[in-house]
Write a protein that holds these residues in place. Structure first.
Motif, PDB file in Angstrom:
ATOM      1  N   MET A 159       0.840  -1.203   0.000  1.00 25.99           N
ATOM      2  CA  MET A 159       0.000   0.000   0.000  1.00 25.99           C
ATOM      3  C   MET A 159       0.873   1.250   0.000  1.00 25.99           C
ATOM      4  O   MET A 159       0.567   2.241  -0.686  1.00 25.99           O
ATOM      5  N   LEU A 160       1.950   1.203   0.775  1.00 27.62           N
ATOM      6  CA  LEU A 160       2.852   2.349   0.831  1.00 27.62           C
ATOM      7  C   LEU A 160       3.503   2.593  -0.523  1.00 27.62           C
ATOM      8  O   LEU A 160       3.589   3.733  -0.994  1.00 27.62           O
ATOM      9  N   LEU A 182      -6.601  -5.864  12.313  1.00 26.08           N
ATOM     10  CA  LEU A 182      -5.615  -6.888  11.987  1.00 26.08           C
ATOM     11  C   LEU A 182      -4.751  -6.325  10.857  1.00 26.08           C
ATOM     12  O   LEU A 182      -5.251  -6.081   9.761  1.00 26.08           O
ATOM     13  N   PHE A 183      -3.496  -6.122  11.135  1.00 30.51           N
ATOM     14  CA  PHE A 183      -2.590  -5.400  10.237  1.00 30.51           C
ATOM     15  C   PHE A 183      -1.456  -6.333   9.848  1.00 30.51           C
ATOM     16  O   PHE A 183      -0.704  -6.807  10.710  1.00 30.51           O
ATOM     17  N   PHE A 184      -1.321  -6.601   8.535  1.00 36.84           N
ATOM     18  CA  PHE A 184      -0.304  -7.542   8.060  1.00 36.84           C
ATOM     19  C   PHE A 184       0.583  -6.862   7.028  1.00 36.84           C
ATOM     20  O   PHE A 184       0.096  -6.137   6.154  1.00 36.84           O
ATOM     21  N   SER A 185       1.885  -7.159   7.122  1.00 38.67           N
ATOM     22  CA  SER A 185       2.842  -6.577   6.201  1.00 38.67           C
ATOM     23  C   SER A 185       4.075  -7.476   6.146  1.00 38.67           C
ATOM     24  O   SER A 185       4.405  -8.157   7.122  1.00 38.67           O
ATOM     25  N   ALA A 186       4.740  -7.468   4.994  1.00 41.06           N
ATOM     26  CA  ALA A 186       5.963  -8.258   4.857  1.00 41.06           C
ATOM     27  C   ALA A 186       7.168  -7.513   5.414  1.00 41.06           C
ATOM     28  O   ALA A 186       8.118  -8.125   5.903  1.00 41.06           O
ATOM     29  N   PRO A 189       8.500  -0.492   6.993  1.00 38.48           N
ATOM     30  CA  PRO A 189       9.158   0.806   6.791  1.00 38.48           C
ATOM     31  C   PRO A 189       8.687   1.813   7.842  1.00 38.48           C
ATOM     32  O   PRO A 189       7.678   1.596   8.526  1.00 38.48           O
ATOM     33  N   PRO A 190       9.400   2.932   8.000  1.00 38.70           N
ATOM     34  CA  PRO A 190       9.009   3.924   9.018  1.00 38.70           C
ATOM     35  C   PRO A 190       7.583   4.430   8.859  1.00 38.70           C
ATOM     36  O   PRO A 190       6.894   4.670   9.861  1.00 38.70           O
ATOM     37  N   GLU A 191       7.117   4.619   7.619  1.00 33.90           N
ATOM     38  CA  GLU A 191       5.760   5.127   7.410  1.00 33.90           C
ATOM     39  C   GLU A 191       4.712   4.128   7.896  1.00 33.90           C
ATOM     40  O   GLU A 191       3.682   4.519   8.456  1.00 33.90           O
ATOM     41  N   ILE A 192       4.961   2.848   7.708  1.00 33.62           N
ATOM     42  CA  ILE A 192       4.037   1.827   8.194  1.00 33.62           C
ATOM     43  C   ILE A 192       4.049   1.780   9.721  1.00 33.62           C
ATOM     44  O   ILE A 192       3.007   1.622  10.371  1.00 33.62           O
ATOM     45  N   THR A 193       5.224   1.929  10.315  1.00 33.28           N
ATOM     46  CA  THR A 193       5.325   1.962  11.774  1.00 33.28           C
ATOM     47  C   THR A 193       4.527   3.127  12.348  1.00 33.28           C
ATOM     48  O   THR A 193       3.834   2.990  13.371  1.00 33.28           O
ATOM     49  N   ARG A 194       4.609   4.280  11.702  1.00 40.62           N
ATOM     50  CA  ARG A 194       3.825   5.439  12.164  1.00 40.62           C
ATOM     51  C   ARG A 194       2.335   5.167  12.081  1.00 40.62           C
ATOM     52  O   ARG A 194       1.561   5.530  12.975  1.00 40.62           O
ATOM     53  N   LEU A 195       1.901   4.491  11.014  1.00 38.99           N
ATOM     54  CA  LEU A 195       0.488   4.182  10.835  1.00 38.99           C
ATOM     55  C   LEU A 195      -0.006   3.232  11.920  1.00 38.99           C
ATOM     56  O   LEU A 195      -1.094   3.424  12.483  1.00 38.99           O
ATOM     57  N   THR A 196       0.771   2.206  12.224  1.00 37.80           N
ATOM     58  CA  THR A 196       0.343   1.258  13.260  1.00 37.80           C
ATOM     59  C   THR A 196       0.318   1.916  14.637  1.00 37.80           C
ATOM     60  O   THR A 196      -0.548   1.611  15.463  1.00 37.80           O
ATOM     61  N   THR A 197       1.246   2.822  14.893  1.00 42.44           N
ATOM     62  CA  THR A 197       1.255   3.515  16.182  1.00 42.44           C
ATOM     63  C   THR A 197       0.028   4.401  16.349  1.00 42.44           C
ATOM     64  O   THR A 197      -0.520   4.544  17.456  1.00 42.44           O
TER      65      THR A 197
END
Length: 514
Positions: A159-160, A182-186, A189-197
């Motif tokens: 998605m990113l 439920l959040f799944f990713s292979a 990256p920092p942008e995904i970490t920000r989104l999950t936080t």
């Protein structure tokens, strides 16, 4: 090994799993399913082909088995980056929800929106969608997201890459804050970490394997060629396909335009190949995938849209026609083979221009692929110039190449060499004439221009006379022309004047103060 029977799934769901032929859960499934059944948020990190789809589909079916869907108010959303991946999730949901009364709808672009709206009006439990089509239908007022209980984001890092993160953030804000995510990713990256936080509440982090690690069931090969010419690369690709015992294979290219060229080249040389990329019609894409799954198509030439959107268990070979720009994409590409414990082979064609991208790939996978050499005389393959090389922009510039070559041939003859000064002078004369400058020989013999005719104005009409004095013939002709214009002015919507009848108030004398 963990059995599905120990994960807390309902008997109906276990029966659906048994009918698919699976009895043992993968590491990501064994870790994520119990946490999801407990209603907690999950942050799953696992490489492609490890069973992430079942890891969220099975608890989704179990948790939604009680309850009832309402019109235009879905109870769960599954977001996928590509149409193919969304379709794959829909197929999995149909298999695992077989013994329940749950309803679902696939919301993707390229297909009729009317059928999707009709399904929403009836009421569905699960929306399986790409972000763009979901927001499109929401903005049209076709659904409400206030009743969402569970939200699933699959392949978040993809998605990113595709620029969907702003859409994902907006969808998160439209759903209730008390939902389960439920959040799944292979990769993370920092942008995904920000989104999950920002949007996950105390998630359970499940890392089934090291991110971006290639499967041990895949044998990787590296093929170096001395030329970056596309013709040489296509020759190397055909040699690899002929050399390997290909049951079915996927060829990956970096650009969509290259996908069409490579597929056409393979077909011309007798290979059963077809292209698939994002610019093709959705019906054509679905048919191509169906033929490949059924074994009616041997070679699929794809862009990265298929790297994470294909779930075909028995792909024997993967060919990287281009070295991927992003190292993570290489892992996902070769992950199309060697799935579910099967053996697979992956080949990567490398040119001198790919050194930087290759270094990134090797640094990520921490493995040295075996190098192969092809018995091809690449020096006999000359670089094929691009069609637009040496041409200007605009129509007709292609003829410039032919005129240049013709001029070069003329200059080689003795007659052309002798006539060169005269031709140069004639060319200079034509050039000055086009710019409005006369040649020097003409300037000396030019004739003086004739004097311009002197125009004598007719005397003005007396203003104090009520009647116009007799007019000369030229003035009559001019008056007639004015009359013709006045007659045609009403048709054009113009302003009509007084003509020869001047009202009395206009002839009244006016006193002008000193």
């Amino acid at each position: 090994m963990t059995e599905f029977t120990t994960l807390g799934l309902s008997p109906t769901t276990l029966q659906a799993v048994a009918e698919t032929g699976y009895t043992t859960a993968t590491p990501i499934q064994a870790s994520a399913i119990p946490v999801a059944l407990a209603g907690r948020d999950v942050l799953g990190i696992a490489q492609t082909g490890t069973g992430k789809t079942a890891a969220f589909t099975l608890p989704l079916v179990d948790r939604l088995s009680t309850g009832r869907a309402r019109a235009r108010m879905p109870r769960a959303i599954v977001l996928a980056p590509t149409r193919e991946l969304a379709d794959q999730v829909a197929e999995s949901f149909a298999k695992y929800a077989k013994g329940t009364k749950l309803s679902w709808v696939l919301l993707i672009g390229g297909v009729s929106m009317g059928d999707q709206v009709a399904a929403l009006n009836k009421g569905v439990d699960v929306l399986i969608a790409t972000p763009g089509r979901l927001l499109d239908l929401f903005e049209r007022g076709k659904m409400l997201l206030t009743g969402v209980e569970i939200m699933v984001v699959d392949e978040a890092d993809r998605m990113l890459d595709m620029g969907f993160i702003p859409d994902i953030e907006r969808i998160f804000k439209l759903t209730p804050p008390r939902r389960q995510t439920l959040f799944f990713s292979a990769t993370m990256p920092p942008e995904i970490t920000r989104l999950t936080t920002a949007f996950l509440k105390d998630p359970t982090r499940i890392e089934a394997s090291r991110p971006a690690m290639t499967a041990d069931t895949i044998t990787q090969y590296l093929v170096r060629i001395p030329s970056s010419d596309p013709k040489a690369k296509r020759t190397a690709l055909r040699a690899l396909v002929e050399r390997a015992d290909v049951k079915n294979g996927i060829v990956f290219c970096n650009r969509k335009s290259e996908v069409d060229i490579v597929a056409k080249s393979l077909k011309v040389h007798g290979f059963d190949a077809a292209p698939i990329h994002g610019d093709l019609d959705q019906a054509q894409r679905m048919k191509t995938l169906a033929d490949f799954r059924a074994g009616d198509l041997k070679i699929l030439v794809a862009s990265d849209v298929a790297a994470r959107g294909l779930d075909i268990p028995d792909v024997s070979h993967v060919f990287n026609y281009d070295v991927s720009h992003h190292a993570d994409d290489y892992v996902h590409r070769i992950g199309r083979t060697g799935r579910a414990g099967r053996l697979g082979q992956a080949f990567m064609i490398v040119t001198p221009a790919d050194d930087k991208s290759l270094d990134k790939v090797l640094k990520l996978i921490k493995k040295e692929p075996e190098e192969l050499s092809l018995d091809i005389d690449f020096s006999a393959i000359k670089d094929a110039p691009r069609r637009d090389e040496g041409r200007g922009q605009g129509r007709g510039h292609g003829r410039g190449d032919r005129s240049e070559r013709g001029r070069a041939r003329r200059e080689e003859t003795p007659e052309a060499v002798a006539a060169a000064p005269a031709e140069a002078e004639a060319s200079s004369t034509r050039s000055r004439a086009r710019r409005g400058r006369k040649p020097e020989a003409e300037a000396e013999t030019q004739v003086a221009p004739a004097p311009e005719p002197v125009l004598v104005e007719a005397p003005a009409e007396p203003r104090a006379e009520p009647r116009t004095p007799p007019r000369s013939e030229p003035q009559l002709r001019q008056s007639d022309r004015r009359g013709e214009r006045r007659a045609s002015e009403p048709e054009r919507g113009g302003v009509r004047g007084f003509g020869d009848d001047i009202p009395a108030f206009l002839r009244r004398p006016v006193s002008i103060p000193a």
